[in-house]
Design an enzyme around this catalytic site. Structure first.
Site, PDB file in Angstrom:
ATOM      1  N   TRP A 176       7.869   1.237  -3.276  1.00  0.00           N
ATOM      2  CA  TRP A 176       8.763   1.681  -4.406  1.00  0.00           C
ATOM      3  C   TRP A 176       9.974   2.355  -3.869  1.00  0.00           C
ATOM      4  O   TRP A 176      10.799   2.301  -4.667  1.00  0.00           O
ATOM      5  CB  TRP A 176       7.992   1.925  -5.449  1.00  0.00           C
ATOM      6  N   TYR A 202       7.125  -2.111   2.737  1.00  0.00           N
ATOM      7  CA  TYR A 202       7.036  -2.272   1.410  1.00  0.00           C
ATOM      8  C   TYR A 202       6.906  -1.200   0.436  1.00  0.00           C
ATOM      9  O   TYR A 202       6.186  -0.220   1.175  1.00  0.00           O
ATOM     10  CB  TYR A 202       5.739  -3.255   1.041  1.00  0.00           C
TER      11      TYR A 202
END
Ligand code: MGD
Ligand code: MGD
Ligand code: MO
Length: 767
Positions: free
Chosen positions: A111, A109
């Site tokens: 950005w 996970y």
């Protein structure tokens, strides 16, 4: 033509000298550009780059599983790419053969960076799929609870983002905006994929100029700035559901609700009404009941309900409210309240689920679904809700509930991470440190020596978006940007694509991964696909080479004003929602059928595990909120000049009220210890009258910096709130992250504080 680049937080103009980028400037066409990351090309930032492939000493000498408790403490050995590729490929092959692909966690996970192609999280998922699959994650830290709840009762969050009534419509029609958790302009600097035109600050000011009144229900008043005075209701954290229920109670008991809208466009109001009145449990959810929970006067709640019914009212809620124990409930209660007001689908009325959380909400632009790197097919079925990662490592074979199903945690031997920073984003990092010792091997592709890189066995150096070509755009943004490579890679850094392609070659799956294309070939393919989709939406995009030469393409605004659920309101049969009933579900038969004791079929109040009204508040009397940092995106560029300037004595500031400071003998700027049974961190006190007494705010993003040694709860030196946050699921429905449910104590730190070491590279030794 200026050379441009795109980041999640802004388009930026690159200052070029002799064909090289030497500095970044705000994009002239952006009315309110973000200043985040303008020093991304500076030597201070480059100082922490990962320059060569590196392997943790014990792992290199003794192989997988060696001294995993020494992760983060040991030195690294730098090796050649050739050797690094071979080591990683051999380890994937070993784990696959011995344990199957179910033993590889590619949850990865994070950005990453902007860019449709080089997006690291997509790259690693595609790579692991080509290699036979991996255990994946569901949902996000952003929206754990809401992302699972909202499709059952209204629509998926991603669809709702793009449906938000636009700022121009709000400015024209809204008379009262009641927001829970503000409309933080600092957060709307950002949106995944890129932000080209920041419009939230201006949107709020235009609303005020046209006479809108704002009521901000929040423990921290700093999250709304409309350019004038706003009404602030300083609510106790994690109690908004009680206040929302009491607002609903008042509407119902005073017959101010809209039975016609509830009947035409919703289902299940009667059952909810029985809960509101107390017919089902003997407790009327009236303002007096809520006042005792939320710390908001009963008369204020009742009069606010009346004012909402009397004006064109927009309700809004911040995502932070669902990043909490029982985080589904405030979102559901807000939806129910908006339906009772009956203004859903009217211009300027209804509800928003995150104005301010990203720039996207309220955009007037068309939705163009730009193509992204396809991730392929994952033959492995096992998954985890994203924030249950520590539970997975600590409890292999154990069961968990999620969204109506029962599942089992896999037994993970290998982790591959690219584009995320779990030692920034996960809660209770002391617990996570222990969990992280379980896998035999952890591989991380990183640009910088973050804590997660230091906690890995093999670290592969990745390029930044300034070192590669890409296509940048965010959902409903004004521009698509040609992101040009303006700088040679630092050290031996490679694009994630090149890293994975080389390992895929060694595993014999290069074709599945690359499809025979180089990065440039992929950009052209993604562009062609995007142009096809745009054409179907009535937008003509130029040829790739023309786009590349021009540097950007401007997209037209939506021809119609955007009003959320105008279609549903006009004709519910012609515009059904994708919920089981096709309407907004104030009672959900499907959720009720799951039989969860912590998420029934309608919005309801539950005491959070930690809150100011609970028993734990005796020992730990402050509610710690850990919000998003104003000066960076999560942990990215924490060491840049811009982010460092917001620190006090090199540490993250923690905001507390004058009363709480005085009671503890704490002065503004003092170094303090923030602690509970899970851990402790140092921070610098910032005393402010804009925070409710009993509440502390420590923004995320300071790189996790535990003191060295083998303590189970080492003192964190830099001010990372995840040293003390709680790691549990929001409910059996979503298992979402509950970062905002956290009690602490704060005391003045006496003596000389230990130096911050977060921004040092790893230590290296020769082989
Ligand atoms: N206490 C608390 N914790 C929280 C939250 C909270 O509110 N409170 N919020 C949560 C939320 S909403 C989120 S979204 C998460 C965010 O958590 P993350 O998304 O994990 O945070 P980032 O700092 O953005 O991490 C991205 C990492 O990817 C690296 N990176 C960037 N580009 C590239 C690339 O091209 N290739 C490679 N290989 N690496 C790259 C960066 O250097 C950085 O280390 O945090 C969560 N954690
Ligand atoms: N600059 C910048 N912008 C970002 C990010 C970033 O890292 N940096 N991260 C992005 C990401 S990934 C996400 S998910 C979004 C997140 O967006 P949000 O989750 O909405 O952001 P937060 O800043 O955590 O919280 C917003 C406000 O909610 C208030 N709040 C917290 N708890 C409660 C509560 O119980 N009740 C009430 N009424 N209010 C409460 C906080 O005080 C805070 O001011 O932001 C995005 N925007
Ligand atoms: Mo997020």
């Amino acid at each position: 033509m200026k050379t441009l680049t795109m980041t999640h937080w802004s388009v930026q103009e690159v200052e070029m000298r002799d064909g090289r980028g030497v500095g970044l400037r705000p994009f002239a066409a952006d009315p309110d550009p973000s200043r985040i990351g303008l020093d991304a090309l500076s030597p201070e930032v480059a100082r922490l780059r990962v320059r060569r492939p590196a392997v943790r000493e014990s792992w290199l000498r003794h192989g997988p599983g060696a001294a995993t408790d020494r992760r983060g403490e040991e030195a690294f050995v730098e090796i050649s790419w050739d050797r690094a590729e071979a080591l990683v490929a051999a380890e994937i092959a070993r784990v696959r053969a011995a344990h199957g692909n179910e033993a590889i966690f590619g949850g990865s996970y994070g950005w990453s960076s902007a860019g449709r192609f080089h997006h690291a999280q997509s790259q690693v998922h595609r790579f692991l799929n080509a290699a036979g699959g991996y255990v994946r994650h569901m949902d996000s830290y952003s929206l754990g609870a809401a992302r699972v709840l909202m499709p059952h009762i209204v629509a998926p969050m991603e669809e709702l983002f793009a449906l938000h009534t636009s700022w121009d419509v709000l400015a024209e029609h809204t008379k009262l905006m009641v927001t829970f958790g503000g409309v933080p302009a600092k957060n709307s600097q950002v949106q995944p994929g890129g932000t080209a035109e920041h419009r939230v600050r201006d949107g709020l000011r235009r609303m005020r100029a046209n006479g809108a009144r704002f009521v901000n229900v929040t423990p921290t008043a700093d999250d709304l700035d409309t350019g004038g005075p706003d009404e602030w209701i300083p609510i106790r954290p994690n109690t908004d559901t009680a206040m929302l229920l009491a607002l609903a109670y008042t509407l119902y008991s005073e017959n101010l609700h809209d039975p016609r809208f509830l009947d035409r466009c919703c289902v299940g109001f009667e059952k909810f009404a029985s809960y509101l009145t107390g017919a089902t449990d003997g407790i009327p959810k009236d303002p007096r009941w809520a006042a005792a929970i939320a710390g908001v006067p009963a008369e204020q709640i009742a009069s606010l309900a009346r004012e909402m019914a009397a004006a064109r009212t927009m309700l809004n809620i911040s995502w932070s409210l669902q990043r909490a124990h029982h985080g589904e409930q405030p979102f559901w209660a807000l939806t129910a309240l908006a339906c009772m007001l009956g203004q859903v689908g009217l211009p300027g009325g209804g509800f928003g689920v995150g104005y301010g959380a990203y720039n996207l909400m309220g955009s007037p632009h068309m939705r163009l679904n730009a193509a992204a790197l396809p991730q392929g097919v994952n033959p492995v079925k096992a998954f985890i809700p994203v924030a249950r990662i520590a539970d997975m490592f600590l409890n292999p074979g154990g069961g968990f509930e999620y969204n109506g199903g029962h599942y089992v945690y896999p037994d993970i031997r290998m982790v591959y991470w690219a584009g995320g920073n779990p030692f920034h984003h996960h809660q209770d990092l002391n617990r996570f440190r222990l969990a992280w010792r379980k896998p035999d091997t952890i591989v991380v592709n990183e640009q910088f020596w973050t804590r997660s890189a230091k906690m890995a066995d093999i670290v592969l150096p990745a390029t930044t978006s300034l070192e590669r070509n890409d296509i940048g755009t965010g959902t409903r943004e004004k521009y698509i940007v040609a992101m040009k490579s303006v700088s040679p890679p630092v050290g031996e850094a490679r694009d994630d694509y090149a890293i994975f392609a080389a390992i895929a070659r060694r595993l014999g799956v290069a074709d599945a991964y690359t499809e025979g294309l180089d990065a440039d070939g992929w950009l052209r393919r993604l562009w062609a696909e995007t142009a096809g989709r745009a054409a179907r939406a009535g937008i003509a995009l130029p040829e790739f080479d023309i786009f590349w030469e021009a540097g950007l393409v401007e997209l037209p605004p939506n021809p119609e004003p955007v009003v959320m659920f105008a279609g549903l309101r006009a004709d519910p049969a012609a515009h059904p929602l994708k919920t089981p009933s096709g309407k907004i579900e104030i009672f959900s038969e499907r959720i009720a059928s799951f039989g969860y004791d912590d998420c029934p079929g309608h919005p309801a109040w539950f005491e959070p595990a930690e809150w100011l009204g609970g028993t734990g508040a005796g020992q730990y009397p402050l509610h710690l909120l850990s919000d998003q940092p104003a000066d960076k995106l999560h942990s990215q560029l924490d060491h840049s000049r811009y982010s460092m300037a917001t620190k006090v004595k090199g540490r993250q500031p923690v905001t507390i009220s004058p009363e709480d400071a005085a009671a503890r003998g704490i002065g503004d700027g003092d170094i303090v210890r923030v602690f509970n049974d899970r851990g402790a961190c140092l921070a610098a006190a910032r005393v402010s009258g804009r925070i409710r007494q009993g509440v502390a705010r420590l923004s995320t993003g300071a790189w996790f910096d535990p003191s060295a040694g083998d303590s189970l709860r080492p003192l964190e030196k830099h001010g990372n709130p995840n040293a003390v946050t709680l790691d549990m699921g929001a409910s059996k429905l979503s298992q979402g992250c509950v970062a905002q449910t956290c009690l602490v104590q704060i005391e003045r730190f006496e003596g000389i504080p230990p130096p911050v070491t977060a921004h040092e590279t790893a230590h290296f030794v020769p082989e």
